[in-house]
Design an enzyme around this catalytic site. Structure first.
Site, PDB file in Angstrom:
ATOM      1  N   LYS A  28       0.809  -1.247   0.220  1.00 23.59           N
ATOM      2  CA  LYS A  28      -0.053   0.065   0.007  1.00 23.59           C
ATOM      3  C   LYS A  28       0.987   0.996  -0.064  1.00 23.59           C
ATOM      4  O   LYS A  28       2.047   1.330   0.491  1.00 23.59           O
ATOM      5  CB  LYS A  28      -1.096  -0.162   1.375  1.00 23.59           C
ATOM      6  CG  LYS A  28      -2.010   0.955   1.343  1.00 23.59           C
ATOM      7  CD  LYS A  28      -2.797   0.807   2.525  1.00 23.59           C
ATOM      8  CE  LYS A  28      -3.718   1.777   2.634  1.00 23.59           C
ATOM      9  NZ  LYS A  28      -4.592   1.393   4.027  1.00 23.59           N
ATOM     10  N   SER A  61      -9.590   1.524   2.914  1.00 25.09           N
ATOM     11  CA  SER A  61      -8.734   2.296   2.127  1.00 25.09           C
ATOM     12  C   SER A  61      -7.712   1.652   1.159  1.00 25.09           C
ATOM     13  O   SER A  61      -7.121   2.178   0.534  1.00 25.09           O
ATOM     14  CB  SER A  61      -8.161   3.368   2.679  1.00 25.09           C
ATOM     15  OG  SER A  61      -7.359   2.949   3.896  1.00 25.09           O
ATOM     16  N   SER A  80      -9.911  -0.690   7.080  1.00 25.27           N
ATOM     17  CA  SER A  80      -9.416  -0.608   5.775  1.00 25.27           C
ATOM     18  C   SER A  80      -8.612  -1.738   5.100  1.00 25.27           C
ATOM     19  O   SER A  80      -8.290  -1.545   3.930  1.00 25.27           O
ATOM     20  CB  SER A  80      -8.296   0.778   5.848  1.00 25.27           C
ATOM     21  OG  SER A  80      -9.092   1.894   6.019  1.00 25.27           O
TER      22      SER A  80
END
Lengths: 442, 97
Positions: free
Chosen positions: A65, A140, A164
């Protein structure tokens, strides 16, 4: 030698057809853009494999990420604030991956600064759900979940503050794990909310997630919240013979509740578990507790993005949701509001934690849907509170610092739905063992 | 409203600020109605040792040596990230923004 970065696709086709460029050269060029070091690293690891000296992740491709620092790559947090920021160091989790010969294949898209639950708020464009391209993949850690679901990498790392990792894992039909708070070092994670954030694995199978968790979990002097003696305990995978499962009453889409409950009863039969339906006090205040904490902590975390030493000043280039949290956090941090917002939310957090601790005195696991509704269409209009409501079932684990996993349980209209399992604090090993058993049965 | 990223105008920024405060007020009113006071416990972190001791083992000392080798280039990357560099310094003009 032609510069492939400056050649249009139409011109490139002519080169390919004329034999002046091969398809392999072109694909290799793109792989070099994603991570120029990956192929060299792979060759070095192949040598170690031949010598029998390779690590636990040898040769596996891991997507990371964009809020986790990987030296030499662009930790842009999906924001114009850091669009040109090249990480000067590896996060602790990346050091751990490298020690075990894992290969970072690239950086994945996300909601801007992890402020989101849909995968829409990236300054570089939304991510698409690989099962239904018109739908959100969740967020996310949207790109990480999609990378695994679409087989663009073996494993992925995400971060989870209020769901997330688990939210996009549910929408994309993969496994996502939020470890107990303090199990995994946050050193090198660009934080959203430091009292809630955890880095965790995303994978196609529970065992794969466990493999990555075992590598990244551990003490780190650079993150004081990992300096406890619970890591060994957390790795132990004792599965109770007749586990006791709590099935809380929750507010969610009826189809999702039915899909999860039907499968929980099926699992319970196979493992001879006892199931009890329970009510969790204050569960309806989870979102109202979570967001004031996040607003204040995020406002504090973003003061470093002043555009002086690197990047841009965040207030000048951020998107609406990031600005909402910064401006809201700034407002409620003011002295005249002392106590009203942040301290009250802390008090609510303590109550929720106590409530969940009491439940785990009697039960081994809590099982519920991961998300309360199916994913919406990319670009669909929602109110802010409707968007925040996606987190209503996942924030509990963050508020109480518990380990939680989402595993695929069903599909509704072709859309994956996840089932969330929570265990007591530092019960990560038990959680993995039970989740694996559930996965075998489902 | 949709949640796709877009550049925020000054007018919208003010709307966002008001909206954020209103949302926080609604959330906190809900906590107040539930009888939650503003007196909170201190942090939850419990550990045996409260002082950092980075070099307490030989293994740790070796790791730090390796880090020194790995982090050659840290300074170069930090300077590459900086907007303005002069004579080996990152120049950040105070109050410029």
């Amino acid at each position: 030698m032609v510069n492939l970065a400056k050649v249009s696709a139409v011109e490139k086709l002519k080169l390919l057809q004329a034999g002046e460029l091969t398809a392999e050269e072109n694909i290799e060029f793109f792989l070099q853009q994603i991570n120029p070091n990956a192929l060299e690293q792979a060759k070095a690891i192949d040598r170690k494999l031949r010598e029998g000296k390779a690590g636990k992740l040898a040769g596996l491709a891991i997507a990371v990420k964009a809020n986790i620092n990987v030296r030499g790559l662009n930790a842009n947090c999906a924001s114009l604030t850091l669009k040109d920021y090249i990480s000067p160091y590896d996060a602790s989790v990346i050091e751990a991956i490298r020690r075990e010969d894992g290969i970072v294949i690239g950086i994945t898209n996300m909601d801007e600064f992890a402020c989101g639950s849909s995968g829409e708020t990236s300054a570089f464009g939304p991510t698409k759900n690989p099962h239904r391209h018109e739908l959100i993949p969740g967020g996310s850690s949207s790109g990480s979940a999609v990378a695994v679901a679409a087989c663009l990498s073996d494993l992925a790392l995400g971060s989870d503050t209020g769901g997330s990792i688990r939210n996009p894992a549910s929408h994309c039909g993969v496994v996502g794990v939020k470890p107990s708070y303090g199990m995994v070092s946050r050193y090198g994670l660009i934080d959203l909310s430091m009292s809630l954030d955890q880095i965790g694995p995303i994978a196609r199978h529970v065992d794969d997630a466990r493999l990555l968790f075992d590598v990244i979990a551990g003490k780190d002097e650079r993150d004081a919240t990992t300096l406890h003696d619970k890591h060994d305990e957390a790795r132990k995978a004792r599965l109770a013979k007749r586990p006791k499962i709590a099935l809380p009453v929750v507010q969610a889409d009826e189809k999702i509740i039915t899909a999860v409950q039907e499968n929980v009863y099926r699992i319970a039969q196979e493992v001879e578990a006892e199931i009890s339906e329970i009510k969790i006090d204050h569960i309806d205040l989870a979102v109202q507790t979570y967001y004031p904490l996040v607003y204040v902590e995020f406002f504090s975390a973003t003061r470093r993005f002043d555009g002086r030493r690197y990047g841009e000043r965040i207030e000048e280039v951020a998107g609406p949701e990031v600005l909402r949290r910064i401006l809201g956090g700034s407002e409620i941090s003011k002295a005249e509001y002392a106590g009203r917002y942040y301290r009250r939310a802390l008090a609510a957090r303590a109550l929720i934690r106590q409530e969940l601790d009491k439940i785990f005195e009697k039960f081994d696991f809590i099982i519920m849907p991961t998300v309360p509704r199916l994913p919406h269409k990319i670009g669909q209009a929602l109110s802010v509170e409707e968007m925040y409501a996606y987190d209503s079932l996942t924030v509990l684990a963050n508020l109480a610092e518990l380990p939680a996993i989402s595993i695929p349980v069903a599909k509704i209209n072709g859309i994956p739905v996840g089932m969330q399992i929570l265990a007591s604090r530092y019960g990560d090993g038990r959680l993995f063992a039970f989740a694996k058993r559930c996965e075998e049965i489902l | 409203m949709d949640f796709l990223w877009h550049r925020v105008s000054k007018e919208e920024r003010e709307e966002i600020k008001q909206e954020a405060k209103a949302i926080m007020d609604r959330f906190v009113n809900a906590l107040e109605r539930a009888g939650i006071s503003d007196i909170a416990e201190e942090g939850f972190l419990e550990r045996e040792s409260f002082e950092r001791d980075e070099m307490h083992t030989e293994k740790r000392r070796e790791e730090e040596k390796d880090r020194g080798k790995r982090e050659n280039g840290f300074r170069d990357l930090m300077f590459q990230n900086a907007k303005k560099v002069k004579d080996g310094f990152i120049v950040a003009e105070k109050k410029k923004w």
